[in-house]
Design a protein around this motif. Sequence first.
Motif, mmCIF file in Angstrom:
data_model
loop_
_atom_site.group_PDB
_atom_site.id
_atom_site.type_symbol
_atom_site.label_atom_id
_atom_site.label_comp_id
_atom_site.label_asym_id
_atom_site.label_seq_id
_atom_site.Cartn_x
_atom_site.Cartn_y
_atom_site.Cartn_z
ATOM 1 N N VAL A 53 0.793 -1.384 0.090
ATOM 2 C CA VAL A 53 0.120 -0.039 -0.025
ATOM 3 C C VAL A 53 0.818 1.264 -0.092
ATOM 4 O O VAL A 53 1.549 1.311 1.068
ATOM 5 N N ASN A 54 0.826 1.923 -0.962
ATOM 6 C CA ASN A 54 1.657 3.177 -1.137
ATOM 7 C C ASN A 54 3.099 2.855 -0.992
ATOM 8 O O ASN A 54 4.025 3.532 -0.340
ATOM 9 N N GLY A 55 3.714 1.733 -1.430
ATOM 10 C CA GLY A 55 4.986 1.454 -1.267
ATOM 11 C C GLY A 55 5.608 0.799 -0.182
ATOM 12 O O GLY A 55 6.609 0.515 0.344
ATOM 13 N N LYS A 56 4.462 0.578 0.935
ATOM 14 C CA LYS A 56 4.653 0.073 2.101
ATOM 15 C C LYS A 56 3.876 -1.309 2.377
ATOM 16 O O LYS A 56 2.693 -1.424 1.980
ATOM 17 N N PRO A 57 4.606 -2.184 2.936
ATOM 18 C CA PRO A 57 3.682 -3.759 3.184
ATOM 19 C C PRO A 57 2.809 -3.470 4.399
ATOM 20 O O PRO A 57 3.119 -2.787 5.264
ATOM 21 N N GLU A 58 1.604 -3.846 4.234
ATOM 22 C CA GLU A 58 0.667 -3.856 5.188
ATOM 23 C C GLU A 58 -0.046 -5.154 5.332
ATOM 24 O O GLU A 58 -0.383 -5.823 4.668
ATOM 25 N N ARG A 59 -0.525 -5.504 6.543
ATOM 26 C CA ARG A 59 -1.062 -6.830 6.791
ATOM 27 C C ARG A 59 -2.553 -6.449 6.618
ATOM 28 O O ARG A 59 -3.296 -5.650 7.207
ATOM 29 N N VAL A 60 -3.376 -7.505 6.070
ATOM 30 C CA VAL A 60 -4.696 -7.216 5.941
ATOM 31 C C VAL A 60 -5.374 -8.681 6.231
ATOM 32 O O VAL A 60 -4.903 -9.757 5.643
ATOM 33 N N LYS A 61 -6.293 -8.560 7.247
ATOM 34 C CA LYS A 61 -7.038 -9.829 7.888
ATOM 35 C C LYS A 61 -8.030 -9.839 6.821
ATOM 36 O O LYS A 61 -8.684 -9.210 6.256
ATOM 37 N N VAL A 62 -8.349 -11.234 6.644
ATOM 38 C CA VAL A 62 -9.637 -11.813 5.889
ATOM 39 C C VAL A 62 -10.556 -12.488 6.872
ATOM 40 O O VAL A 62 -10.016 -13.328 7.710
ATOM 41 N N LEU A 63 -11.774 -11.956 7.132
ATOM 42 C CA LEU A 63 -12.498 -12.152 8.267
ATOM 43 C C LEU A 63 -13.570 -13.114 7.483
ATOM 44 O O LEU A 63 -14.431 -13.806 8.386
ATOM 45 N N ALA A 64 -14.082 -13.148 6.187
ATOM 46 C CA ALA A 64 -14.868 -14.177 5.487
ATOM 47 C C ALA A 64 -14.334 -14.319 4.031
ATOM 48 O O ALA A 64 -13.881 -13.501 3.366
ATOM 49 N N PRO B 164 -15.837 -9.963 -8.362
ATOM 50 C CA PRO B 164 -15.431 -9.930 -6.809
ATOM 51 C C PRO B 164 -13.873 -10.248 -6.766
ATOM 52 O O PRO B 164 -13.142 -10.556 -7.653
ATOM 53 N N LEU B 165 -13.519 -10.214 -5.344
ATOM 54 C CA LEU B 165 -11.924 -10.248 -5.277
ATOM 55 C C LEU B 165 -11.559 -11.753 -5.046
ATOM 56 O O LEU B 165 -11.722 -12.393 -4.093
ATOM 57 N N ARG B 166 -11.263 -12.170 -6.214
ATOM 58 C CA ARG B 166 -10.625 -13.663 -6.095
ATOM 59 C C ARG B 166 -9.117 -13.822 -6.238
ATOM 60 O O ARG B 166 -8.653 -13.101 -6.947
ATOM 61 N N GLY C 204 -7.519 -24.110 -7.582
ATOM 62 C CA GLY C 204 -8.727 -23.530 -7.498
ATOM 63 C C GLY C 204 -8.403 -22.053 -7.030
ATOM 64 O O GLY C 204 -7.220 -21.522 -7.066
ATOM 65 N N ALA C 205 -9.474 -21.426 -6.508
ATOM 66 C CA ALA C 205 -9.388 -20.010 -5.840
ATOM 67 C C ALA C 205 -9.984 -19.791 -4.634
ATOM 68 O O ALA C 205 -11.007 -20.601 -4.488
ATOM 69 N N VAL C 206 -10.062 -18.735 -3.942
ATOM 70 C CA VAL C 206 -11.004 -18.429 -2.918
ATOM 71 C C VAL C 206 -11.359 -16.927 -3.102
ATOM 72 O O VAL C 206 -10.468 -16.028 -3.729
ATOM 73 N N ARG C 207 -12.619 -16.563 -3.003
ATOM 74 C CA ARG C 207 -13.208 -15.190 -2.898
ATOM 75 C C ARG C 207 -13.070 -14.591 -1.450
ATOM 76 O O ARG C 207 -13.629 -15.054 -0.647
#
Length: 320
Positions: A242-253, A271-273, A279-282
């Motif tokens: 994010v803007n050149g910096k690594p950020e942690r993003v939690k996935v809740l569902a 959707p965000l796949r 396979g893949a996750v959404r």
Amino acid sequence: MSLRIIFMGTPDFSVPTLRALKEAGHEIVAVYSQPPRPAGRRGLDLTKSRVHQAAELLGTPVLTPLNFKAEEDRETFRAFNADVAVVVAYGLLLPVAILEGTRLGCYNGHASLLPRWRGAAPIQRAIMAGDDRTGMIVMKMEKGLDTGPMALTKEVEIGEAMTAGELHDRLMRVGARAMVEAMEKLEADDLPLTPQPEEGVLYAAKIDKAETRIDFSKPARDVHNHIRGLSPFPGAWFELDVNGKPERVKVLASALAEGQGQPGEVLDGEPLRIACADGAVRLDRLQKAGGKPLDAADFRRGTPIAAGTVLPMPAIVGVV
């Protein structure tokens, strides 16, 4: 008639059982809980456990020993002259002196179908392993980790999209009803005990922070189970630039989705796949550090993720 009960528990999960036993007419002579813990931004405030707070509202005395090594604490426990102790997510291994410190022993409400998932994190581990069912078991405690004979079992199905948080809430309600039923049978001398099977033993180790990062190089179903098994806490996460910096993003569902690509590749944004090994996750609900949980569409408005982006993979320990 009613039983004289010592109740032992600490988190939210334990509170419905405490209240249900009280409402069923039993006499709660004392409540044991973990000591108040530091809280607040600086950790200067001491916060009482949820069970501690609930017990005070019921007007029940609360004791918070660090352990039961001191003979004084053991004698205090015995002096309540309780018929039985009920234990739900207390957080301490009880010594024999406590297990035998009431007339009828100690009975534990455990959130798994024993002997599968003995230990600290049975709810999370069941989902992470892809189990399609679990349950609440009332067992008579003995020396050892969740090894005692079983008295009452209530099964619960685990839906394909169910998170650990949702299963937690379902099981704590089921567990409260199961313990009331078990104590009713115990009072009537009609609570048979069945030894646990010797086969099928699995241990639900406490969740380690090192295992919370999402590994998209695994099959999609494993990734999906990992996400929902850690939702909402501690939360499975991936790293995003994010803007050149690594950020942690939690996935809740999340949900299983169709698609193929390089593991970690963003297949599309709506959707965000995300491609996995198979396979893949959404990703349906996400949360940046310090932010609030957002649906994927809202998240992407503030943090665009372009199709073709490849999310970083966890380092493989031990590879030279």
